[in-house]
Design an enzyme around this catalytic site. Structure first.
Site: not given
Ligand code: COS
Length: 387
Positions: A129, A131, A133-134, A137, A344, A347-348, A371
């Site tokens: 999966f 998602l 990037e540098p 995150g 803890q 201990g050692g 995640e």
């Molecule tokens: N399920 C379906 N849709 C979702 C959702 C969910 N759980 N959460 C958000 N959305 C949708 C929103 O409804 C919105 O859609 P509309 O604009 O059509 O209404 C869109 O996605 C954007 O949502 P939002 O504005 O809330 O996005 P943000 O940029 O504020 O981000 C967080 C929300 C912070 C929750 C998100 O960026 C996140 O989960 N970040 C962490 C990422 C992560 O887990 N990274 C680890 C890498 S994977 S190992």
């Protein structure tokens, strides 16, 4: 387990308990003896992957029609907990099998499901999966990896970061900007990139604090050409594919955290009954038994939350995002707390590699980060309670 009951209630079936007990025994006999070596050599456990395939454990995340067990999220997470009690790296194989295939299971076309899910369910292949990037995150909406249309094809350019299963995966689910002006709500799209596509390569492999048996690194996409049928879901819906996937898969992290927490509690309790100081077992001292009491109580509470959140995900209940985030937050913090306490108690001996708890403490840390960091989980929960 079928996911049809209309209330918050759940109960474990005889089949779930029998499966849990079978895995518990396999973990004692086959996984626990390998865990220290997997960590020390940073070795992907191909032998245990083969074993899990034979036991049909990779079928747990999948529907029966695609060769899976059709037993749902709770059963999968019970399995992840059991394996994590002994080896978090090995449990990550099951977690990644779910994480990397959920975009297809939840949002893919029938053809994509037929092509990929049976091979994933048998354990023949594994996914990744991609998602983060540098520079993106916690805020994946800020990604810059892009896919541009060229006739009937798409061309991907960019680099992802901290991707589990790097170099092992047979394909990567890659999230790309497809419309720079549309914003992340409608400008990101998910694609399947097979590992043998021209232009795909593996860049940096990370050296990590823990989960060393699972490689993490940078997939690089340099003019990777894909047919349109490799797109998952609708164009521009990739952010929702990612978020919808994480709602399910964060429970795998919760289960991993719970397993580490319970594994540490069990190990520390057994040690405390044997280890004598001042003429008696250290378990007889309240300073130790109260620690163990708190550790065990945390596991019992975390398990209830995980199970409830799992059935909510299976039933697609409206508050599942909040429950998934709460279960991940609680159980990952518990993993860290209990593993520190286990060190803890020993201990050692807790601080040296001859005993497993220092490894479990190192492995625990990632559950608070991947995640979605626990700060992001609090953001999700906070939004849910204030909206
Ligand atoms: N399920 C379906 N849709 C979702 C959702 C969910 N759980 N959460 C958000 N959305 C949708 C929103 O409804 C919105 O859609 P509309 O604009 O059509 O209404 C869109 O996605 C954007 O949502 P939002 O504005 O809330 O996005 P943000 O940029 O504020 O981000 C967080 C929300 C912070 C929750 C998100 O960026 C996140 O989960 N970040 C962490 C990422 C992560 O887990 N990274 C680890 C890498 S994977 S190992």
């Amino acid at each position: 387990m079928t996911a049809t009951a209309p209330t918050d209630q759940y109960s474990l079936t005889d089949e779930q308990i029998a499966l849990r007990d079978m895995i518990r025994q396999v973990v004692i006999e086959r996984v626990a003896p390998r865990a220290a070596e997997i960590d020390a050599k940073a070795e992907y456990p191909w032998d245990l992957r083969e074993l899990f395939s034979e036991l049909n454990l990779f079928g747990l995340p999948f529907a029966e029609e695609y060769g899976g067990t059709g037993t749902g999220t709770l059963t999968l997470n019970m399995a992840i907990e059991e394996v994590s009690k002994a080896c978090a790296s090995t449990a990550l194989m099951l977690m990644v099998q779910e994480l990397g295939s959920l975009p297809i299971s939840l949002f893919g076309t029938d053809e994509q499901k037929q092509t990929w899910l049976p091979k994933l369910a048998s354990g023949q292949i594994s996914p990744a999966f991609a998602l983060s990037e540098p520079e993106a995150g916690s805020d994946p909406g800020g990604m810059i990896t892009r896919a541009e249309r060229d006739g009937d094809e798409w061309v991907i350019n960019g680099t992802k970061n901290w991707i589990s299963n790097i170099g092992i995966a047979d394909f990567y689910v890659v999230f790309c900007v497809t419309d720079r002006d549309a914003g992340h709500s409608s400008g990101i799209t998910a694609f399947i990139v097979e590992k043998d596509r021209e232009g795909f390569s593996v860049g940096n492999i990370e050296h990590k604090l823990g989960i060393k048996g699972s490689p993490t690194g940078q997939p690089i996409f340099d003019d990777v050409r894909l047919p349109a049928e490799n797109m998952i879901g609708e164009e521009g819906h990739g952010f929702k594919v990612a978020m919808g996937t994480l709602d399910h898969s964060r429970l795998g992290v919760a289960a991993q955290g719970l397993g580490i927490a319970q594994g540490c509690t069990d190990y520390a309790a057994a040690y405390a009954k044997e280890r004598k100081q001042f003429g008696k077992p250290i378990a007889a001292f309240q300073a130790i038994s109260f620690k163990l009491a708190d550790m065990e109580t945390g596991c019992a509470a975390g398990r209830e939350l995980l199970y409830k959140a799992s059935v909510k995900v299976d039933r697609n209940e409206p508050d599942m995002s909040k429950y998934s985030a709460m279960a991940k937050l609680f159980n990952s913090d518990l993993a860290m707390r209990n593993s520190i306490e286990a060190v803890q108690v020993l201990g050692g001996y807790g601080y040296v590699t001859e005993y497993p708890v220092e490894r479990m403490m190192r492995d625990a840390k990632i559950t608070q980060i991947y995640e979605g960091t626990n700060e992001i989980q609090r953001l999700v929960i906070g939004r849910a309670v204030t909206s």
